[in-house]
Every structure is written in structure tokens, then in C-alpha cells.
Design an enzyme around this catalytic site. Structure first.
Site, short mmCIF file in Angstrom:
data_model
loop_
_atom_site.label_atom_id
_atom_site.label_comp_id
_atom_site.label_asym_id
_atom_site.label_seq_id
_atom_site.Cartn_x
_atom_site.Cartn_y
_atom_site.Cartn_z
N ASN A 247 9.60 -13.96 23.72
CA ASN A 247 9.86 -12.55 23.60
C ASN A 247 8.61 -12.01 23.07
OD1 ASN A 247 9.87 -13.89 20.89
ND2 ASN A 247 11.09 -12.43 19.82
N GLU B 69 7.48 -8.13 22.23
CA GLU B 69 7.95 -6.86 21.74
C GLU B 69 7.18 -5.60 22.02
OE1 GLU B 69 9.19 -7.41 17.59
OE2 GLU B 69 11.02 -8.64 18.24
N CYS C 232 12.91 -10.37 26.36
CA CYS C 232 13.25 -11.74 25.79
C CYS C 232 12.67 -12.76 26.32
CB CYS C 232 14.62 -11.89 26.00
SG CYS C 232 15.96 -10.72 25.14
N GLU D 35 13.90 -15.75 27.56
CA GLU D 35 14.53 -16.22 28.68
C GLU D 35 14.13 -15.48 29.91
OE1 GLU D 35 15.67 -15.17 25.96
OE2 GLU D 35 17.59 -16.30 25.38
N CYS E 279 21.01 -13.60 24.86
CA CYS E 279 21.70 -12.23 24.77
C CYS E 279 22.46 -11.90 26.42
CB CYS E 279 20.65 -10.91 24.60
SG CYS E 279 19.84 -10.47 26.12
N CYS F 47 20.08 -11.55 29.40
CA CYS F 47 19.41 -12.98 29.72
C CYS F 47 20.59 -13.58 30.41
CB CYS F 47 18.89 -13.40 28.52
SG CYS F 47 17.47 -12.58 28.04
N1 THU Z 1 15.50 -12.11 21.60
C1 THU Z 1 15.20 -12.91 22.72
O1 THU Z 1 13.96 -13.28 23.11
N2 THU Z 1 16.25 -13.69 23.50
C2 THU Z 1 17.55 -13.58 23.30
O2 THU Z 1 18.15 -14.03 23.91
C3 THU Z 1 17.89 -12.93 22.10
C4 THU Z 1 16.69 -11.90 21.32
C5 THU Z 1 14.48 -11.58 21.17
C6 THU Z 1 14.44 -9.96 21.49
C7 THU Z 1 13.60 -9.59 20.23
O3 THU Z 1 12.34 -9.55 20.29
C8 THU Z 1 14.17 -10.39 19.17
O4 THU Z 1 14.51 -11.40 19.83
C9 THU Z 1 15.14 -9.74 18.17
O5 THU Z 1 16.14 -9.36 18.94
#
Ligand code: THU
Length: 184
Positions: A88, A90, A99, A101, A136, A139
Site C-alpha cells: 500500500n 498512501e 492498496c 493488491e 477490500c 481490490c
Molecule cells: N489496504 C490495502 O493495502 N489493501 C486492502 O485490501 C485493504 C486496505 C491499505 C489501504 C490503506 O493504506 C491502509 O490499508 C488502511 O486502510
């Protein structure tokens, strides 16, 4: 008794059975848990799975998550055997964040990969994979674009020994995909 008068009875019974099944199934069951082969085009050996899980765990430190401090790492196994990792990433403006994935899929697809076998996902606060980290919804939909829902395997891992395997169809039932548009 005629067929017409029996029908409401059957309907009632069917409803009771359906509710009972739903209650029994509450809390989705993983296809497999622990070191046994799960879904996929070919049965993944325990060693292959272990390596994929270890690759994802090793990548946890590469997340860029200064806002949530929730680190996620993914290792995506392609049909040709190549593995693409993702984390991930940000952003101060929040919505441009991506994310782990989708990061892995973007890397792989942009390198020409189109066929995928499995993905391992791990993560947690400050990079400790203390609990399972499910993908999520966005994804899951991206996976749907490239993967056969019945065959693509999603592995949620806490460690090489502690993991759960699901098919994409389990995590994204009744999904909409390229086939609905007559494409791909
Ligand atoms: N996140 C992912 O990388 N993958 C997911 O499927 C769920 C959430 C990350 C996004 C964000 O940077 C952090 O987790 C908190 O939501």
C-alpha cells in the site's frame, strides 16, 4: 391432495432449510486452512505456498503508510511462475493512495502478465501481521478483471503456518466481470 395445495408446504420447508443453511454458514469458511492444497489451476505444493507467503511477509517493511500506519503487503503468483509484489502506498491527499493488491496487479499487468494463479495478502498495524487482512472490495473487483473467480486463490496469511485460502468467487460472489460486456 393436489399439487397446488402442497406447494406452499414445500415453499415453507425450503425456506426453513435455507435459513438453517445460512445460519450454519455464517462466518465464511475458508476453502482450506493450514498446510493443505487449496483451489487453483494446479495444486500448489506446500513449499510453493510457503515461499509465496514468505515473499509477502518480507515485503511488509516496504509499505508507505504514514497516515494509517497499517502496512499491507501482497505477493501475486502469475501462471508463468513469476511473482510480483505490491504494497500500500498512501498519499497526503488520501484518495490517490493505492492498496497492496492493486499495486501488485498494476506491476504485473503493465509487464504484460494476464494470467494469475494466486495472491498472498498480509498486513496489520505497524507492519505486524497479527490478524488476517482481507482484500477490500475495490481490490476484489480488480482481481475479477483478470482472474477466473472459481480458480483464483486468495491466501490470507499471518505466517507461513497460519493462513486461510479462499477462491475469488467466495470473496466476491455473483460478481460482474468482462464476460458481462462480452469482452476479454
Ligand atoms: N489496504 C490495502 O493495502 N489493501 C486492502 O485490501 C485493504 C486496505 C491499505 C489501504 C490503506 O493504506 C491502509 O490499508 C488502511 O486502510
Amino acid at each position: 391432495m393436489c399439487r397446488g395445495s402442497l406447494f406452499p408446504l414445500f415453499k415453507g420447508l425450503a425456506y426453513i432449510i435455507m435459513v438453517a443453511e445460512q445460519q450454519a454458514g455464517a462466518g465464511l469458511e475458508a476453502v482450506s486452512e493450514g498446510p493443505v492444497p487449496g483451489p487453483g489451476r494446479r495444486r500448489r505444493g506446500n513449499l510453493e505456498r510457503e515461499l509465496l507467503i514468505q515473499t509477502a511477509l518480507d515485503g511488509l517493511g516496504r509499505s508507505y503508510a504514514p497516515y494509517s500506519h497499517f502496512h499491507v503487503s501482497a505477493a501475486l503468483l502469475c501462471r508463468d511462475g513469476k511473482v510480483y509484489t505490491g504494497n500500500n502506498i498512501e498519499n497526503a491527499a488520501y484518495s490517490p493512495g493505492i492498496c497492496a493488491e492493486r499495486c501488485a496487479f498494476a506491476k504485473a499487468v503493465s509487464e504484460g502478465e494476464r494470467e494469475f494463479e494466486a495472491i498472498v495478502i498480509c498486513g496489520g498495524p505497524d507492519g505486524k501481521a497479527g490478524d488476517y487482512c482481507p482484500p477490500c472490495g475495490v481490490c476484489r473487483q480488480v482481481m475479477r478483471e483478470f482472474c477466473n473467480p472459481d480458480l483464483f486463490c486468495i491466501i490470507l496469511a499471518k505466517s507461513a503456518e497460519e493462513y486461510r485460502e479462499y477462491s475469488l468467487a467466495q470473496l466476491l460472489p455473483e460478481s460482474f466481470g468482462p464476460d458481462h460486456l462480452g469482452g476479454a
